[in-house]
Enzyme design. Structure first.
Site, mmCIF file in Angstrom:
data_model
loop_
_atom_site.group_PDB
_atom_site.id
_atom_site.type_symbol
_atom_site.label_atom_id
_atom_site.label_comp_id
_atom_site.label_asym_id
_atom_site.label_seq_id
_atom_site.Cartn_x
_atom_site.Cartn_y
_atom_site.Cartn_z
ATOM 1 N N ASP A 55 -33.872 -17.892 -13.451
ATOM 2 C CA ASP A 55 -34.390 -19.236 -13.663
ATOM 3 C C ASP A 55 -33.328 -20.315 -13.756
ATOM 4 O OD1 ASP A 55 -36.520 -21.111 -14.417
ATOM 5 O OD2 ASP A 55 -35.489 -21.115 -16.353
ATOM 6 N N ASP A 61 -29.602 -18.407 -17.453
ATOM 7 C CA ASP A 61 -29.935 -17.114 -18.054
ATOM 8 C C ASP A 61 -30.532 -16.201 -16.977
ATOM 9 O OD1 ASP A 61 -32.289 -18.372 -17.583
ATOM 10 O OD2 ASP A 61 -33.019 -18.333 -19.636
ATOM 11 N N TYR A 108 -41.342 -22.492 -21.174
ATOM 12 C CA TYR A 108 -42.129 -23.248 -20.175
ATOM 13 C C TYR A 108 -43.578 -23.353 -20.645
ATOM 14 C CZ TYR A 108 -38.082 -23.175 -17.153
ATOM 15 O OH TYR A 108 -36.821 -23.374 -16.650
ATOM 16 N N GLU A 130 -27.150 -27.374 -18.119
ATOM 17 C CA GLU A 130 -27.753 -26.152 -17.575
ATOM 18 C C GLU A 130 -28.516 -26.467 -16.293
ATOM 19 O OE1 GLU A 130 -30.518 -23.903 -20.055
ATOM 20 O OE2 GLU A 130 -30.104 -22.114 -18.837
#
Ligand SMILES: *[C@@H]1O[C@H](CO)[C@@H](O)[C@H](O)[C@H]1NC(C)=O
Ligand SMILES: *[C@@H]1O[C@H](CO)[C@@H](O)[C@H](O)[C@H]1NC(C)=O
Ligand SMILES: *[C@@H]1O[C@H](CO)[C@@H](O)[C@H](O)[C@H]1NC(C)=O
Length: 509
Positions: free
Chosen positions: A89, A92, A242, A482
């Site tokens: 994703d 990670d 999410y 990120e």
């Protein structure tokens, strides 16, 4: 034999010289266009496409990333399904099905609209290959009609480790949705992805794969529609990562894609039926992994522009009006322009992953402008002010240029592009030397290290600037540093839309 007359030869020479001159000028201007703006976006497209390779799980094929290798080979094996492919994703190693399916939908959409531009910079086949890396996963994740595997890996457990995907040691649990624990949003997004991808593979002459994808898409749509519920209510553990705010947008989005992919009227009836009752067509919203309405509105505006079946249908016209409202919301000189932007003109909605919205809306704006151009629609009306497709393209460029370095921080937010870009991206694989094999805990010394990442996460679009247009390049800065796979897909969509000024096709099939 007659002698050639001198004057004739002189005239001939002059004609040849002039023709060569014109030819040279034309060539020069073409090359100029290529090495100017369009060359810039083509380069950005080529760079951003590489992040999909960085994120690939499974047994890699033609791996181009020197520091990546095989990983997650056993994902799904306990359940006798092969969930080894797909994309990680972000920084990670969880495979979150909801944003991953959205990534596939956006990638497929960009290939459908701008595949010709991708071909110009040799990115068409890489885009198809990366799309298939996800769709193979999604098909395997759907082994039975009313069931879908929606995640591999556990967010909490994964975040307790800092390791390379190649050496990860934590358990890889698989989560599912089914009739009793439904997930309309994720099932419908997956249906949208597979419908859009079925069009891509139909165009690229893989008709049996295309049909297989369409079959799964239709089945997932009926599952999503029949057993309604939010996946994050069925699987509360995903809420931290999410959390879905609703599923009607995904049902409409999936139906719109299925209408394009199958031409079946039932899908057109769905989007014009009571499923649309609660939409406020005048109120622009922000396109994201959670909210598919703006995408649905632009995709159905496409039907209003080009599809004889849908043209003039007053319900479809409402989607087009909604798409216009979205454009009027982002155009900088529109009377309805949003206040959600930085002083430098970047659309700015959230502190986490701030670039997702400007990039998404720049893509939608440029695409909508291309629909206007193709249909000879000269102007767009925002409260009496008129705007052209060039205004939409200028807006799209302004957001793209900001991302690529024209901003107060004077840096590119796309890793690997330009002279100055983030060096401390929050990304496990990029932060650990490829020859190190730290265990789950040992790896944290790489998170805490003061040195820049040893590996470049090429093509990563980082989270982005704060509202005050500053950026802190630190590996622990998750909000800003990120990169996500779905933002990468949106960047690919935007850059491919700017790479050349081609005419979009009237039909997606
Ligand atoms: C349905 O999904 C839920 C949530 O993932 C799971 O707990 C349950 O075991 C599943 N049901 C069946 C019959 O597998
Ligand atoms: C997820 O969203 C629901 C509402 O849709 C909310 O009740 C819940 O608190 C949210 N969860 C988290 C962890 O934010
Ligand atoms: C910019 O905004 C961030 C986040 O709100 C804040 O932490 C930082 O101090 C601000 N920087 C400046 C120079 O104002």
């Amino acid at each position: 034999m007659k002698k050639p007359c001198c004057i004739c030869i002189v005239i001939l020479v002059i004609v040849v010289v002039i023709a060569a001159g014109i030819g040279y000028a034309v060539l020069r201007s073409k090359n100029h266009a290529k090495s100017g703006d369009e060359g810039k976006y083509g380069d950005a497209l080529t760079v951003s496409m590489q992040f999909l390779d960085v994120q690939k799980a499974g047994k890699l094929v033609n791996n181009k990333i020197s520091w990546r290798g095989n990983s997650a080979l056993k994902d799904g094996s306990e359940l006798k399904v092969d969930l080894s492919t797909g994309l990680y994703d972000a920084g990670d190693h969880v495979k979150f099905g909801f944003p991953m399916a959205f990534t596939a939908t956006i990638l497929a959409w960009s290939i459908l609209e701008y595949g010709e531009s991708m071909k110009k910079v040799d990115q068409y086949q890489p885009a198809i290959d990366s799309l298939r890396w996800i769709t193979d996963y999604l098909v395997n994740a759907h082994p039975k009609d009313d069931m879908l595997y929606v995640q591999v890996g556990d967010g909490d457990a994964d975040h307790k480790c800092w390791e390379r995907p190649e050496t990860m040691s934590d358990k890889r649990p698989v989560s599912q949705i089914n009739k009793t624990s439904p997930g309309t949003d994720v099932a419908a997004e997956t249906a949208a992805a597979l419908a859009a991808a079925s069009l891509v593979f139909k165009k690229s002459d893989d008709s049996s794969y295309s049909e297989e994808l369409l079959k799964h898409s239709k089945q997932l749509f009926s599952f999503a529609d029949k057993y309604r519920g939010k996946y994050s209510a069925s699987l509360p553990k995903v809420q931290k990562f999410y959390n879905s705010t609703g599923y009607m947008d995904e049902l409409l989005w999936a139906s719109a894609w299925l209408y394009h992919a199958s031409s079946e009227k039932t899908y057109l009836e769905f989007v014009t039926g009571k499923a649309a009752d609660d939409i406020d067509f005048d109120k622009p919203t922000w396109f994201s992994w959670d909210n598919k309405l703006p995408g649905t509105e632009v995709l159905l505006a496409r039907s209003s522009f080009f599809d004889e079946e849908a043209k003039g249908n007053t319900d479809i016209e409402r989607y087009k009006q909604a798409a216009e409202a979205i454009m009027c919301n982002v155009l900088p000189n529109s009377p309805k322009t949003t206040s959600s932007k930085t002083d430098g003109g970047l659309i700015w909605v959230t502190e986490w992953n701030s670039l997702q919205h400007p990039v998404a809306h720049a893509f939608l704006a440029n695409l909508y402008g291309d629909y206007m151009k193709k249909s000879n629609t000269k102007t767009l009306d925002c409260d009496g002010e008129k705007f052209s497709y060039d205004d939409l393209r200028d807006f799209a460029k302004s957001q793209a240029d900001y991302v690529l370095g024209e901003n107060p921080a004077k840096m590119s937010y796309l890793v690997g592009y330009g002279d100055k870009f983030p060096q401390f991206v929050h990304h496990r694989g990029a932060s650990i030397p490829a020859d190190d094999k730290p265990s789950c805990n040992e790896g944290f010394r790489w998170l805490e290290s003061d040195d820049p990442n040893p590996n470049e996460a090429t093509g990563a679009l980082v989270g982005g600037p704060y509202l005050n247009e500053t950026y802190v390049d630190a590996r622990s800065n998750v909000k800003q540093g990120e990169p996500t796979t779905y933002s990468c897909a949106l960047a690919i969509a935007l850059f491919s839309s700017l790479t050349t000024s081609i005419d979009v096709d009237k039909s997606l099939s």
